[in-house]
Motif scaffolding. Structure first.
Motif, PDB file in Angstrom:
ATOM      1  N   VAL A 213      13.424  85.763  61.079  1.00 50.16           N
ATOM      2  CA  VAL A 213      12.323  86.122  60.165  1.00 50.16           C
ATOM      3  C   VAL A 213      12.993  86.770  58.962  1.00 50.16           C
ATOM      4  CG1 VAL A 213      10.176  87.399  59.867  1.00 50.16           C
ATOM      5  CG2 VAL A 213      10.768  86.469  62.117  1.00 50.16           C
ATOM      6  N   ASN A 214      13.023  86.041  57.879  1.00 46.10           N
ATOM      7  CA  ASN A 214      13.860  86.391  56.734  1.00 46.10           C
ATOM      8  C   ASN A 214      13.024  86.961  55.593  1.00 46.10           C
ATOM      9  OD1 ASN A 214      16.307  86.523  55.290  1.00 46.10           O
ATOM     10  ND2 ASN A 214      15.893  84.560  54.294  1.00 46.10           N
TER      11      ASN A 214
ATOM     12  N   ALA B 118      16.749  82.889  50.268  1.00 47.11           N
ATOM     13  CA  ALA B 118      15.570  82.228  50.839  1.00 47.11           C
ATOM     14  C   ALA B 118      15.924  80.851  51.387  1.00 47.11           C
ATOM     15  CB  ALA B 118      14.477  82.106  49.785  1.00 47.11           C
ATOM     16  N   LEU B 119      16.660  80.051  50.617  1.00 48.40           N
ATOM     17  CA  LEU B 119      17.010  78.700  51.053  1.00 48.40           C
ATOM     18  C   LEU B 119      17.890  78.723  52.298  1.00 48.40           C
ATOM     19  CD1 LEU B 119      17.652  76.936  47.613  1.00 48.40           C
ATOM     20  CD2 LEU B 119      15.621  76.786  49.077  1.00 48.40           C
ATOM     21  N   GLY B 120      18.754  79.731  52.407  1.00 44.57           N
ATOM     22  CA  GLY B 120      19.599  79.835  53.588  1.00 44.57           C
ATOM     23  C   GLY B 120      18.786  80.053  54.849  1.00 44.57           C
ATOM     24  N   GLY B 121      17.819  80.974  54.779  1.00 39.03           N
ATOM     25  CA  GLY B 121      16.970  81.222  55.936  1.00 39.03           C
ATOM     26  C   GLY B 121      16.119  80.021  56.289  1.00 39.03           C
TER      27      GLY B 121
ATOM     28  N   GLN C 243       5.935  92.583  60.588  1.00 39.83           N
ATOM     29  CA  GLN C 243       6.198  91.148  60.661  1.00 39.83           C
ATOM     30  C   GLN C 243       7.408  90.801  61.512  1.00 39.83           C
ATOM     31  OE1 GLN C 243       4.195  88.796  59.306  1.00 39.83           O
ATOM     32  NE2 GLN C 243       2.801  90.374  58.542  1.00 39.83           N
ATOM     33  N   GLY C 244       8.059  91.810  62.060  1.00 40.74           N
ATOM     34  CA  GLY C 244       9.219  91.548  62.905  1.00 40.74           C
ATOM     35  C   GLY C 244      10.382  90.940  62.154  1.00 40.74           C
ATOM     36  N   VAL C 245      10.627  91.407  60.937  1.00 39.84           N
ATOM     37  CA  VAL C 245      11.723  90.876  60.113  1.00 39.84           C
ATOM     38  C   VAL C 245      13.059  91.106  60.814  1.00 39.84           C
ATOM     39  CG1 VAL C 245      12.974  91.179  57.928  1.00 39.84           C
ATOM     40  CG2 VAL C 245      10.462  91.159  57.946  1.00 39.84           C
ATOM     41  N   THR C 246      13.890  90.079  60.822  1.00 34.68           N
ATOM     42  CA  THR C 246      15.220  90.176  61.432  1.00 34.68           C
ATOM     43  C   THR C 246      16.343  90.229  60.404  1.00 34.68           C
ATOM     44  OG1 THR C 246      15.438  87.751  61.602  1.00 34.68           O
ATOM     45  CG2 THR C 246      14.456  88.925  63.490  1.00 34.68           C
ATOM     46  N   HIS C 247      16.120  89.607  59.241  1.00 34.31           N
ATOM     47  CA  HIS C 247      17.155  89.531  58.210  1.00 34.31           C
ATOM     48  C   HIS C 247      16.579  89.956  56.862  1.00 34.31           C
ATOM     49  CE1 HIS C 247      18.932  87.089  61.341  1.00 34.31           C
ATOM     50  NE2 HIS C 247      20.033  86.868  60.642  1.00 34.31           N
TER      51      HIS C 247
END
Length: 509
Positions: free
Chosen positions: A202-203, A218-221, A246-250
């Motif tokens: 979740v980027n 953004a494109l990498g995620g 939102q449980g963002v990971t990156h």
């Protein structure tokens, strides 16, 4: 680097094929599945084709962060065109320069910038159509809804420029770096490996999309098949809320934003689920580094990248951040990604310098841009036998870690000795009376140049030039120390926040 006939759009096609009903992109309280995102991009491409956009044309975009910016990037690729993203922080005259330089015939403009563009229309002769995004009359949504999805796609070539991002312009007018299908595919490959992006990612995209720290992140995620969350602008409390809920990971931030986040209540709890915080764009001051590592447990990744390299090409990983026996690495830019080669070269002779000696970083990688749009002389100056000259001065140690010292053009030559301002700035910024500092060279009859510090004091009463000069003399070779200090309320910066040293030299010289 292999590039399919769909180019960068293959990211969306793959998501659509594997998990069409999974949420791909979120913005505020809205979300789009891979299927919905694919449909919107094909419709946008069809609408642009109906406006006459084709291979090698440019589509301009001006707004704060919005999913439409990413949609336009994908749509441009399907047409063989390029998306020229404009820095919304520019002054009107600067906006006109970038839009005219890009040659964009169609602009997608956020409602908040529509009046600015309308006032500039007489100065934008190439622009035939402006599509307003958002606001009471959202032309962009109608533009998509009324369009026929594109069927006849452009067959992407590895050398196609599909994204044109503009350099910061610290030494002059911004230049349009032409990022290609090949260069971004190579960057995505490196990013996935370096950060462990995968389908469960979740980027968070919080940095401006006119910058590689926004769009390339953004494109990498998305390339990993993850869930991308775009936030319109940096509001620290809202960013922490988004990360937690939102449980963002990156996430990727510039150091100044990390400092803002650390000043918020609940930062430790909000970031507990983060797996990666990438940071870059400017050096992280040692006091902020110490505070960050002491406050949050998230693995930290320092990155060194540039627009001309499609984004990141060096990374300092989390183990190197938290090893108490190797704290000197906090000053490092890390080591090059696996498919990138970096040389340290004497900028005057083009000869490699010994390990530990400062020179200019030259880079060879498939991530490198094709060149600067409509600037053949600048392109020829940037490349030497396939090596991209970064303009950054630094050194490499015997383990392959890079250390940035300064911009080559900012180097001060005093009495025949080379002084890199960043080294002096790192010392001064640790003084409690210094909030910000920029070091420049000023003309000197005897020495050619002399080192001069421009300081924003931490408090108006803490402006003691002699004390600061003495402080540096206790920590640096005498020739590196400032011979004068000027105190100012604020340092001049360009719209991306980089200090404009040319203005300081012009004013004080």
């Amino acid at each position: 680097m292999t590039v399919t006939t769909n180019g960068i759009f293959e990211i969306v096609e793959r998501g659509f094929t594997l998990e069409p009903d999974r949420v791909a992109l979120t913005y505020g309280d809205r979300g789009w599945t891979w299927s919905q995102l694919r449909d919107r991009i094909l419709r946008l491409a069809g609408a642009l084709r109906a406006e006459g956009i084709g291979p090698e044309d440019r589509i301009g975009f001006l707004d704060k962060n919005h999913p439409a910016c990413l949609e336009t990037t994908f749509a441009a690729s399907l047409l063989g065109a390029a998306h020229a993203v404009t820095n919304f922080r520019l002054a009107p005259a600067e906006l006109a320069y970038v839009i005219n330089d890009s040659g964009a015939t169609l602009l997608i403009v956020g409602a908040g910038f529509a009046d600015t563009v309308n006032n500039l229309r007489a100065d934008l002769p190439a622009v035939k159509r402006v599509v307003v995004l958002g606001g009471d009359a959202d032309e962009y949504e109608a533009f998509i809804a009324n369009a026929t999805p594109l069927k006849d796609r452009h067959e992407a070539s590895p050398d196609d420029c599909f994204l044109q991002l503009y350099t910061s312009g610290t030494t002059g007018f911004p230049k349009g770096a032409m990022l290609t299908q090949r260069s971004m595919a190579a960057h995505n490959k490196g990013l996935l490996s370096a950060y462990g992006f995968d389908a469960d990612t979740v980027n968070l995209v919080a940095m401006p999309l006119f910058h590689v720290g926004g769009t390339s992140w953004a494109l990498g995620g998305m390339a990993a098949g993850g869930h991308t969350i775009v936030v319109r602008e940096v509001v620290p409390a809202e960013i922490l809320k988004t990360i937690a809920e939102q449980g963002v990971t990156h996430a990727f931030f510039v150091p100044a934003v990390i400092q803002m986040l650390l000043d918020q209540e609940g930062v430790v709890e909000a970031t507990a689920g983060l797996k990666v915080i990438g940071y870059g764009g400017s050096p992280m001051p040692a006091p902020l580094m110490a505070r960050t590592l002491a406050t949050i447990e998230t693995p930290m990744y320092s990155v060194y990248g540039m627009t001309e390299m499609s984004g990141v090409f060096c990374v300092l990983g989390p183990d190197d951040h938290r090893n108490p026996d190797r704290q000197h690495l906090h000053a490092s830019a890390g080591r090059p990604l696996s498919d990138t080669i970096v040389r340290v070269v004497d900028p005057n002779t083009g000869v490699d310098v010994p390990v530990g000696t400062v020179g200019e970083f030259w880079v060879k990688s498939e991530q490198a841009m094709a060149g600067y749009w409509n600037k053949p002389d600048a392109t020829a100056e940037a490349f030497v036998d396939g090596w991209l000259r970064t303009g950054d001065a630094g050194r490499v140690d015997d383990e392959g870690y890079l250390y940035l010292e300064d911009r080559v053009k900012d180097m001060v030559i005093t009495g025949g000795e080379n002084v890199y301002p960043a080294e002096v700035e790192r010392v001064l910024v640790e003084h409690p009376d210094v909030a910000e500092v920029a070091v420049i060279g000023l003309p000197h009859e005897k020495w050619g140049e002399t080192v001069h510090a421009v300081v924003v004091p931490s408090h108006p009463d803490h402006a003691d030039a002699e004390a600061l000069i003495k402080y540096t003399r206790e920590r640096l070779a005498h020739y590196k120390c400032p011979t004068g200090v000027t105190f100012v309320d604020a340092l001049p910066r360009n719209p991306t926040g980089k200090v404009l040293k040319r203005e300081l030299r012009s004013t004080l010289g």
